[in-house]
Design a protein around this motif. Structure first.
Motif, mmCIF file in Angstrom:
data_model
loop_
_atom_site.group_PDB
_atom_site.id
_atom_site.type_symbol
_atom_site.label_atom_id
_atom_site.label_comp_id
_atom_site.label_asym_id
_atom_site.label_seq_id
_atom_site.Cartn_x
_atom_site.Cartn_y
_atom_site.Cartn_z
ATOM 1 N N TYR A 1 17.653 -0.050 32.160
ATOM 2 C CA TYR A 1 19.007 0.692 32.482
ATOM 3 C C TYR A 1 19.938 0.046 33.322
ATOM 4 C CZ TYR A 1 16.937 4.869 30.235
ATOM 5 O OH TYR A 1 16.337 5.507 29.412
ATOM 6 N N LYS A 2 21.146 -0.163 32.793
ATOM 7 C CA LYS A 2 22.076 -0.950 33.602
ATOM 8 C C LYS A 2 22.557 -0.034 34.485
ATOM 9 C CE LYS A 2 25.750 -4.301 33.523
ATOM 10 N NZ LYS A 2 26.749 -5.052 32.702
ATOM 11 N N SER B 1 11.396 0.497 29.613
ATOM 12 C CA SER B 1 12.871 1.012 29.591
ATOM 13 C C SER B 1 13.931 -0.052 30.582
ATOM 14 C CB SER B 1 13.070 2.415 30.121
ATOM 15 O OG SER B 1 12.608 2.648 31.356
ATOM 16 N N TYR C 1 19.611 -3.971 37.117
ATOM 17 C CA TYR C 1 18.923 -3.358 36.086
ATOM 18 C C TYR C 1 17.779 -2.615 36.570
ATOM 19 C CZ TYR C 1 21.959 -5.532 32.767
ATOM 20 O OH TYR C 1 23.071 -6.258 31.905
ATOM 21 N N ASP D 1 19.719 1.127 23.047
ATOM 22 C CA ASP D 1 19.110 -0.328 23.450
ATOM 23 C C ASP D 1 18.489 -0.303 24.649
ATOM 24 O OD1 ASP D 1 21.617 0.201 24.677
ATOM 25 O OD2 ASP D 1 22.355 -1.538 24.180
ATOM 26 N N LYS D 2 18.068 0.922 25.091
ATOM 27 C CA LYS D 2 17.426 0.767 26.479
ATOM 28 C C LYS D 2 15.634 0.906 26.565
ATOM 29 C CE LYS D 2 21.517 3.330 28.052
ATOM 30 N NZ LYS D 2 22.113 3.567 26.960
#
Length: 156
Positions: free
Chosen positions: A67-68, A65, A74, A49-50
Protein backbone atom coordinates in the motif's frame (compact mmCIF):
# COMPACT_ATOMS: atom_id res chain seq x y z
CA UNK A 1 13.57 -21.17 -3.76
CA UNK A 2 12.24 -19.14 -6.61
CA UNK A 3 9.27 -16.98 -5.75
CA UNK A 4 6.73 -15.57 -8.16
CA UNK A 5 4.32 -12.74 -7.32
CA UNK A 6 0.98 -12.40 -9.12
CA UNK A 7 -2.04 -10.22 -8.48
CA UNK A 8 -4.36 -12.15 -6.17
CA UNK A 9 -7.52 -13.60 -7.67
CA UNK A 10 -10.88 -13.74 -5.91
CA UNK A 11 -10.60 -17.51 -5.65
CA UNK A 12 -7.20 -17.21 -3.96
CA UNK A 13 -8.49 -14.53 -1.56
CA UNK A 14 -11.36 -16.79 -0.54
CA UNK A 15 -9.05 -19.79 -0.10
CA UNK A 16 -6.75 -17.78 2.18
CA UNK A 17 -9.58 -16.08 4.08
CA UNK A 18 -11.56 -19.20 4.86
CA UNK A 19 -9.01 -22.00 4.91
CA UNK A 20 -5.77 -20.61 6.34
CA UNK A 21 -5.87 -21.04 10.11
CA UNK A 22 -2.90 -20.53 12.40
CA UNK A 23 -2.16 -22.33 15.67
CA UNK A 24 -2.23 -20.90 19.18
CA UNK A 25 -1.67 -17.18 19.62
CA UNK A 26 -1.03 -16.86 15.89
CA UNK A 27 -4.75 -17.49 15.26
CA UNK A 28 -4.82 -13.72 15.75
CA UNK A 29 -3.84 -13.61 12.06
CA UNK A 30 -6.76 -15.72 10.82
CA UNK A 31 -8.65 -13.55 8.33
CA UNK A 32 -11.97 -14.47 9.90
CA UNK A 33 -10.83 -13.02 13.24
CA UNK A 34 -11.80 -9.48 12.18
CA UNK A 35 -14.92 -8.83 10.10
CA UNK A 36 -13.63 -5.51 8.67
CA UNK A 37 -10.29 -6.97 7.63
CA UNK A 38 -12.05 -9.98 6.12
CA UNK A 39 -14.43 -7.79 4.10
CA UNK A 40 -11.54 -5.68 2.80
CA UNK A 41 -9.48 -8.76 1.93
CA UNK A 42 -12.37 -10.27 -0.02
CA UNK A 43 -13.28 -7.05 -1.84
CA UNK A 44 -11.86 -7.11 -5.36
CA UNK A 45 -11.61 -3.30 -5.54
CA UNK A 46 -9.80 -3.04 -2.19
CA UNK A 47 -7.28 -5.70 -3.26
CA UNK A 48 -6.93 -4.52 -6.84
CA UNK A 49 -3.20 -3.98 -7.51
CA UNK A 50 -2.18 -4.11 -3.85
CA UNK A 51 -2.47 -7.79 -2.95
CA UNK A 52 -0.23 -10.45 -4.45
CA UNK A 53 -0.22 -14.21 -4.21
CA UNK A 54 3.25 -15.67 -3.73
CA UNK A 55 4.17 -18.92 -5.43
CA UNK A 56 7.08 -21.29 -5.10
CA UNK A 57 6.89 -23.10 -8.41
CA UNK A 58 3.18 -23.85 -8.84
CA UNK A 59 2.44 -23.92 -5.12
CA UNK A 60 0.88 -20.95 -3.29
CA UNK A 61 2.95 -20.35 -0.19
CA UNK A 62 1.86 -16.89 0.92
CA UNK A 63 0.66 -13.42 0.12
CA UNK A 64 2.12 -9.94 0.11
CA UNK A 65 0.23 -6.64 0.31
CA UNK A 66 1.69 -3.32 -0.82
CA UNK A 67 0.00 0.00 0.00
CA UNK A 68 1.37 3.38 -1.00
CA UNK A 69 1.06 5.68 2.02
CA UNK A 70 2.64 8.81 0.55
CA UNK A 71 4.62 9.80 -2.54
CA UNK A 72 7.54 7.46 -1.76
CA UNK A 73 6.57 5.24 1.19
CA UNK A 74 5.03 1.81 0.81
CA UNK A 75 3.56 -0.16 3.69
CA UNK A 76 3.72 -3.93 3.34
CA UNK A 77 1.87 -6.81 4.90
CA UNK A 78 2.55 -10.48 4.44
CA UNK A 79 1.39 -13.91 5.39
CA UNK A 80 2.76 -17.37 4.84
CA UNK A 81 0.54 -20.38 4.43
CA UNK A 82 0.15 -21.82 7.94
CA UNK A 83 1.95 -25.09 7.19
CA UNK A 84 5.03 -23.11 6.08
CA UNK A 85 5.31 -21.01 9.27
CA UNK A 86 7.87 -21.88 11.92
CA UNK A 87 10.08 -23.69 9.39
CA UNK A 88 12.84 -21.05 9.03
CA UNK A 89 11.49 -19.89 5.66
CA UNK A 90 10.45 -16.39 6.73
CA UNK A 91 13.73 -14.62 5.98
CA UNK A 92 13.92 -15.92 2.41
CA UNK A 93 10.20 -15.19 1.86
CA UNK A 94 10.62 -11.62 3.16
CA UNK A 95 13.76 -11.01 1.06
CA UNK A 96 11.89 -12.08 -2.06
CA UNK A 97 8.99 -9.80 -1.14
CA UNK A 98 11.26 -6.81 -0.53
CA UNK A 99 13.03 -7.40 -3.85
CA UNK A 100 9.63 -7.55 -5.56
CA UNK A 101 8.44 -4.31 -3.91
CA UNK A 102 11.69 -2.47 -4.68
CA UNK A 103 11.76 -3.55 -8.33
CA UNK A 104 8.06 -2.96 -9.01
CA UNK A 105 7.33 0.19 -7.00
CA UNK A 106 10.73 1.94 -6.49
CA UNK A 107 9.98 3.03 -2.91
CA UNK A 108 12.14 5.42 -0.92
CA UNK A 109 10.89 3.90 2.33
CA UNK A 110 9.20 0.60 3.24
CA UNK A 111 7.24 0.22 6.48
CA UNK A 112 5.27 -2.53 8.16
CA UNK A 113 3.34 -3.05 11.37
CA UNK A 114 3.37 -6.20 13.46
CA UNK A 115 1.61 -7.22 16.67
CA UNK A 116 4.16 -6.89 19.48
CA UNK A 117 3.51 -10.43 20.73
CA UNK A 118 4.76 -11.81 17.39
CA UNK A 119 8.41 -12.07 18.41
CA UNK A 120 9.07 -14.69 15.74
CA UNK A 121 8.22 -12.21 12.96
CA UNK A 122 9.93 -9.26 14.68
CA UNK A 123 13.15 -11.28 14.84
CA UNK A 124 13.00 -11.91 11.06
CA UNK A 125 12.23 -8.24 10.34
CA UNK A 126 15.18 -7.06 12.47
CA UNK A 127 17.51 -9.61 10.88
CA UNK A 128 16.76 -8.35 7.37
CA UNK A 129 17.22 -4.71 8.38
CA UNK A 130 13.91 -3.31 9.62
CA UNK A 131 14.29 -0.84 12.46
CA UNK A 132 11.76 -0.20 15.19
CA UNK A 133 10.08 3.21 14.96
CA UNK A 134 7.12 3.30 17.34
CA UNK A 135 4.45 1.29 19.06
CA UNK A 136 0.77 2.10 18.80
CA UNK A 137 -2.56 0.67 19.85
CA UNK A 138 -4.97 -0.57 17.19
CA UNK A 139 -8.51 -1.89 17.37
CA UNK A 140 -8.80 -5.24 15.60
CA UNK A 141 -10.17 -8.72 16.22
CA UNK A 142 -12.69 -7.45 18.77
CA UNK A 143 -10.12 -5.76 21.02
CA UNK A 144 -7.30 -3.25 21.18
CA UNK A 145 -3.76 -4.55 20.66
CA UNK A 146 -0.26 -3.13 20.67
CA UNK A 147 1.57 -3.01 17.35
CA UNK A 148 5.11 -2.10 16.38
CA UNK A 149 5.76 0.03 13.30
CA UNK A 150 9.06 -0.80 11.63
CA UNK A 151 10.95 0.78 8.74
CA UNK A 152 13.28 -0.86 6.24
CA UNK A 153 16.68 0.76 6.18
CA UNK A 154 18.81 -1.51 3.98
CA UNK A 155 18.15 -0.34 0.45
CA UNK A 156 20.80 -1.46 -2.04
Amino acid sequence: MTYRFEIMTQQQAEEIAYNWHYDGEYSFYDMEADEEDLAEFLDTESRRDKMFTVYNGEEVIGFFSVYKTDHATYDIGLGMRPDFTGRSMGLEFLKAGLNFVISRFSPVKITLSVATFNLRAIKVYRKIGFEEKETFMQETNGGTYEFLRMEYANFP
